[in-house]
Scaffold this motif. Structure first.
Motif, PDB file in Angstrom:
ATOM      1  N   THR A  86      10.173   4.971   8.650  1.00  0.00           N
ATOM      2  CA  THR A  86       9.507   5.727   7.584  1.00  0.00           C
ATOM      3  C   THR A  86      10.417   6.783   6.976  1.00  0.00           C
ATOM      4  N   MET A  88      -5.334   8.872  13.424  1.00  0.00           N
ATOM      5  CA  MET A  88      -4.483   7.950  14.175  1.00  0.00           C
ATOM      6  C   MET A  88      -4.523   8.249  15.677  1.00  0.00           C
ATOM      7  N   ARG A 104       3.529   4.667  13.413  1.00  0.00           N
ATOM      8  CA  ARG A 104       4.358   5.042  12.257  1.00  0.00           C
ATOM      9  C   ARG A 104       4.052   6.477  11.820  1.00  0.00           C
ATOM     10  N   ILE A 105       2.792   6.815  11.780  1.00  0.00           N
ATOM     11  CA  ILE A 105       2.386   8.148  11.317  1.00  0.00           C
ATOM     12  C   ILE A 105       2.675   9.215  12.363  1.00  0.00           C
ATOM     13  N   ILE A 125       1.959  -3.712   6.381  1.00  0.00           N
ATOM     14  CA  ILE A 125       2.204  -4.156   7.761  1.00  0.00           C
ATOM     15  C   ILE A 125       1.406  -5.422   8.041  1.00  0.00           C
ATOM     16  N   THR A 172       1.504  12.793   6.611  1.00  0.00           N
ATOM     17  CA  THR A 172       1.344  12.328   7.999  1.00  0.00           C
ATOM     18  C   THR A 172       0.444  13.272   8.787  1.00  0.00           C
ATOM     19  N   LEU A 209       0.545   1.147  12.471  1.00  0.00           N
ATOM     20  CA  LEU A 209       0.392   2.241  11.503  1.00  0.00           C
ATOM     21  C   LEU A 209       0.237   3.576  12.226  1.00  0.00           C
ATOM     22  N   SER A 210      -0.532   3.588  13.304  1.00  0.00           N
ATOM     23  CA  SER A 210      -0.728   4.819  14.070  1.00  0.00           C
ATOM     24  C   SER A 210       0.600   5.358  14.584  1.00  0.00           C
ATOM     25  N   GLY A 236      -1.747   5.640   2.997  1.00  0.00           N
ATOM     26  CA  GLY A 236      -2.074   5.063   4.297  1.00  0.00           C
ATOM     27  C   GLY A 236      -2.599   3.640   4.170  1.00  0.00           C
ATOM     28  N   PHE A 248      -3.060  -1.894  12.667  1.00  0.00           N
ATOM     29  CA  PHE A 248      -3.509  -0.495  12.618  1.00  0.00           C
ATOM     30  C   PHE A 248      -2.848   0.326  13.725  1.00  0.00           C
ATOM     31  N   TRP A 261       0.365   1.374   3.336  1.00  0.00           N
ATOM     32  CA  TRP A 261       1.183   1.106   4.525  1.00  0.00           C
ATOM     33  C   TRP A 261       0.506   0.089   5.440  1.00  0.00           C
ATOM     34  N   PHE A 262      -0.799   0.271   5.662  1.00  0.00           N
ATOM     35  CA  PHE A 262      -1.518  -0.662   6.535  1.00  0.00           C
ATOM     36  C   PHE A 262      -1.489  -2.075   5.966  1.00  0.00           C
TER      37      PHE A 262
END
Length: 311
Positions: free
Chosen positions: A225, A192, A44-45, A93, A185, A41-42, A86, A38, A89-90
């Motif tokens: 991304t 995020m 990434r965004i 990963i 995003t 992911l944060s 989202g 996570f 994506w999570f």
């Protein structure tokens, strides 16, 4: 070469670049494996938000954002699509960094067939016989894994379904890909930021305490991304969508190779049987697409000849 031929050649290059980049993206996520999914992911965004914003300003496309934000209905539908993206994506990963890359590969092999099924169910698209057989084969492949081996490929199914439903929603939204990515995003950004600076407790969550190499890798999540998306957009502008579809098998194939040959994930019998059936279904689906394209070309030639005869 004619301008159209040059344009098509450039389109092929961009398509190869996009799907190859997506296919080897797991290598990047393995490099930051010590960071919780996570948290990755944060980053990434957050970094994608900033990079795409710079790109939109440079391309003078801010005027495309305002009309979207004025439509409450459009924003709500985009928010729903964003939540699906989202989650996708999570899960991707997490799958890569917990040695479920084969499941991720299977999910993206299933995705094209699921897109066809959604088109039939929700968009009243007529399916040809071979397409229906291919979808049936995919269902059989998953069912054999569940019934015979007692193993539900839930990671693959969730990845395929979340991305397919996301694509179906986005298909109906009058939002271009670059503006859409930035808005997606932007929608996820507050969550995020709150997580990363308010709740994240991992050793890597304090950027000031990280080595510069790790921070550089986390910033690169934005590039992971945006780069393939820009290549995909460039390819879509130069190639027919049907042609572009044949490149989509590159990414899951590269994931499969990486999983088995580089990262040593075990290819169990249950997964192998499912993969073989899905591969066969995709081969049938591709064969049908090629035949249909040839028929369409012949029909266009006959129509052009008839019109020339009339005139």
């Amino acid at each position: 070469m004619s301008d159209d031929a040059v344009r098509a050649r450039h389109g092929v290059f961009f398509a190869l670049a996009a799907y190859t980049f997506w296919g080897i993206a797991p290598v990047y996520f393995k490099l930051v494996k010590q960071v919780p999914a996570f948290e990755i992911l944060s980053h990434r965004i957050i970094w994608a938000f900033l990079m795409v914003f710079v790109l939109i300003v440079a391309m003078k496309r801010l005027d495309r954002i305002r009309p979207i934000l004025k439509s409450r209905k459009l924003v709500l539908r985009l928010t729903l699509a964003t939540c699906l993206l989202g989650g996708n994506w999570f899960l991707f990963i997490w799958a890569v960094n917990t040695d479920h890359m084969l499941d991720a590969s299977l999910g993206y092999y299933i995705n094209p067939l699921l897109n066809v099924a959604i088109g039939m169910a929700f968009f009243a698209e007529r399916m040809r016989r071979l397409q229906l057989i291919a979808i049936g084969m995919a269902v059989v492949g998953v069912s054999i894994q569940v019934i015979t081996f007692g193993s539900v490929p839930w990671v693959a199914l969730l990845l395929a379904s979340s991305f397919a439903i996301y694509g179906a929603i986005r298909k109906r939204l009058p939002v271009d890909s670059i503006s859409g990515l930035w808005l997606e995003t932007a929608i996820l950004l507050p969550v995020m930021l709150i997580y990363l600076f308010g709740f994240a407790q991992s050793a890597s969550s304090d950027l000031t305490a990280n080595p510069w190499t790790l921070n550089l890798l986390l910033v690169a999540a934005g590039l992971v991304t945006t780069i393939p998306l820009l290549c995909f957009t460039a390819a879509a502008q130069r190639l027919r969508y049907a042609t572009l579809g044949f490149f989509q098998y590159i990414a899951p194939t590269l994931m499969f190779i990486l999983a088995v040959m580089v990262y040593g994930e075990p290819l169990e019998e249950s997964k192998l049987v499912t993969f073989i059936i899905i591969w066969s279904a995709l081969a049938l689906y591709s064969f049908d697409s090629i035949i249909q394209r040839q028929r369409d070309r012949k029909a266009k030639k006959r129509l052009a000849s008839a019109e020339a005869g009339i005139h």
